[in-house]
Structures are given as structure tokens and as C-alpha cells.
Design a protein around this motif. Sequence first.
Motif, PDB file in Angstrom:
ATOM      1  N   ALA A 132       0.832  -1.206   0.000  1.00 59.98           N
ATOM      2  CA  ALA A 132       0.000   0.000   0.000  1.00 59.98           C
ATOM      3  C   ALA A 132       0.866   1.255   0.000  1.00 59.98           C
ATOM      4  O   ALA A 132       0.527   2.260  -0.640  1.00 59.98           O
ATOM      5  CB  ALA A 132      -0.922  -0.005   1.219  1.00 59.98           C
ATOM      6  N   THR A 133       1.986   1.204   0.711  1.00 60.76           N
ATOM      7  CA  THR A 133       2.905   2.343   0.737  1.00 60.76           C
ATOM      8  C   THR A 133       3.583   2.531  -0.613  1.00 60.76           C
ATOM      9  O   THR A 133       3.712   3.650  -1.114  1.00 60.76           O
ATOM     10  CB  THR A 133       3.966   2.146   1.830  1.00 60.76           C
ATOM     11  OG1 THR A 133       3.317   1.971   3.086  1.00 60.76           O
ATOM     12  CG2 THR A 133       4.905   3.335   1.904  1.00 60.76           C
ATOM     13  N   THR A 146      -6.028   3.337   8.000  1.00 58.63           N
ATOM     14  CA  THR A 146      -6.525   2.044   7.520  1.00 58.63           C
ATOM     15  C   THR A 146      -6.042   0.936   8.441  1.00 58.63           C
ATOM     16  O   THR A 146      -4.848   0.792   8.684  1.00 58.63           O
ATOM     17  CB  THR A 146      -6.042   1.772   6.084  1.00 58.63           C
ATOM     18  OG1 THR A 146      -6.495   2.825   5.230  1.00 58.63           O
ATOM     19  CG2 THR A 146      -6.576   0.440   5.575  1.00 58.63           C
ATOM     20  N   SER A 194      -3.084  -3.785   9.172  1.00 63.49           N
ATOM     21  CA  SER A 194      -1.670  -4.028   8.850  1.00 63.49           C
ATOM     22  C   SER A 194      -0.941  -4.526  10.101  1.00 63.49           C
ATOM     23  O   SER A 194      -1.396  -4.328  11.230  1.00 63.49           O
ATOM     24  CB  SER A 194      -1.005  -2.760   8.330  1.00 63.49           C
ATOM     25  OG  SER A 194      -0.888  -1.781   9.338  1.00 63.49           O
ATOM     26  N   LEU A 214      -4.113   6.339   4.593  1.00 63.84           N
ATOM     27  CA  LEU A 214      -3.368   5.093   4.755  1.00 63.84           C
ATOM     28  C   LEU A 214      -3.117   4.815   6.230  1.00 63.84           C
ATOM     29  O   LEU A 214      -3.313   3.684   6.709  1.00 63.84           O
ATOM     30  CB  LEU A 214      -2.039   5.170   4.009  1.00 63.84           C
ATOM     31  CG  LEU A 214      -1.079   3.987   4.203  1.00 63.84           C
ATOM     32  CD1 LEU A 214      -1.700   2.701   3.674  1.00 63.84           C
ATOM     33  CD2 LEU A 214       0.253   4.263   3.501  1.00 63.84           C
ATOM     34  N   ASN A 269       0.898   0.553   8.194  1.00 64.00           N
ATOM     35  CA  ASN A 269       0.246   1.622   7.439  1.00 64.00           C
ATOM     36  C   ASN A 269       0.627   3.001   7.977  1.00 64.00           C
ATOM     37  O   ASN A 269       0.847   3.943   7.207  1.00 64.00           O
ATOM     38  CB  ASN A 269      -1.277   1.442   7.465  1.00 64.00           C
ATOM     39  CG  ASN A 269      -1.732   0.321   6.550  1.00 64.00           C
ATOM     40  OD1 ASN A 269      -1.022  -0.081   5.633  1.00 64.00           O
ATOM     41  ND2 ASN A 269      -2.932  -0.196   6.792  1.00 64.00           N
TER      42      ASN A 269
END
Length: 260
Positions: free
Chosen positions: A104-105, A249, A252, A246, A182
Motif C-alpha cells: 500500500a505504501t 486504515t 496491517s 493510509l 500503514n
Amino acid sequence: MKFTIAALASSLAVVSAYPITGTTVNCRSGPGTSYAVKKSYSLNDDVKISCQAAGTSVSGNNIWDKTQDGCYVADYYVRTGVNGYVTDKCDGSGSCAAPASNSATVDLIAKSEGFRASIYTDATGHATVGYGHLCTKSKCAEVPYSIPLSTANGKKLLASDMRKFETCITNMLNSKAVLNLNQYGALVSWSFNVGCGAAEGSQLIKRLNAGETVNTVLADELPKWVHGGGVVLPGLVTRRKNELALAKTSGSGAALPVKC
């Protein structure tokens, strides 16, 4: 196809080349000034680091970098961008390495930077290629891939570039800053954009090191980093919103503090 830093790292044989900062810098047979000189590097020579070791302190830095030439150079004279380990220790024990960013990063940074296969001049006048890679040599000669870049090689170059910012974020935060991947990724993206020096001196980092609630700090501080040339830049407003989204979220794994 999406890439993770961990997957990309396996495809990269060595750490990216780092420039020498001294006029004449000796590379020795071991990690210290008492070892024999094997060769010398000149100002702005690029060296690739295979591992790092503790040794004689040079201006307060006791890390020595083993280069692909098989000798050791004081890390003080190598511009890695951080005052710490950027790869494994030479004794095989491994360093207290920064966590790898999650996919995601990687996606957030890639989207924010945009991809350019060919060399271009960015808004600050720097030669740039790929996903925001700032070139350090004429015609981006330090890039180990053919230009125009393929998107796959652009992602590999991004992975290499991100490692510096993963390391500096890890090194500047203390054990009071407890982040998931995240939240950590949001900070990696932010530092990739503003630079490690600006990040380290920020109120954001100071508040995290004081043990304040991570998402509260990010919600307060990230929106302040939207200016360029004294004006608010819409692109930075969007990036900060995406970083904050992010961070908020869930789902993670744990990132910091690192368990060495």
C-alpha cells in the motif's frame, strides 16, 4: 502487477551506489584506521555497499562500509542519507534493519510521484526519472537500468530509493512511537517527499517520540506540509490526505519499534 519492497529486494543484487564525500578517502583491509590501505576513492565516486561493520570512530561515526571492492571505508565519508546501518552487518548477525514498506505504501508513493520513463526536469530544477528518482549524475548515469525505464525497473529503482527513507524514519523514532505498517508507510511517503532532514527536525517526530497517539499526531501535523514556494500546492494537499487515509486504515502488522 503490484510489488512489495521485500519482493523487489530479492531482485536487487546490491544496495544502490552512494557517493563519496571526501576528497581522498582510503578503503582499508578492515573496519578501522589501523588496517592497511587497499585503494582510495575520490570525491563523488560511487561505492556499492555489501555489508557494514563497527570499527574505529571517525568524527563520532563508528560504522564502516564494506564495498564491492572488498575493502572498508568509513561511513562518515559515504553519503547514505542516514547516520546508521542501511544494510546487514558483515558478521552475518544482521542490523536492526528498518521494516520493509508494504504494498500500500509503494502504491501510494508511486501514484504520488507519477512515472516518467525518460529523464525530465522537475519543478525544483533537478534531473529526475522513474518514480521521482532525483539523479545524482549527468544523464542519470548512476541508475543501473537502461533509460527509458520500463515500469518494472522503475519500481526496482523506487524500492532502492525508498530504503533510505525507511531507515531514517526508523532511526529517528524512539520506543515510545508504536506504529503499524500503514502508519509507518504514511511517514515513509512523507519523508520521501520532504526529506529526512526536514522530517527529523519536525514537531511531528517530536510528538511521536513523546508518546502521543499516532493518528492524532498525524492528523494534526501532516496537513501542515502542503506548501511550496510559500503557496499551498494542491498536489501536496492530496498527498497528505492520502497518507493520512493510509495511516487510518486498519489491518496491517506491527512496524515500530523494531524488535532486534
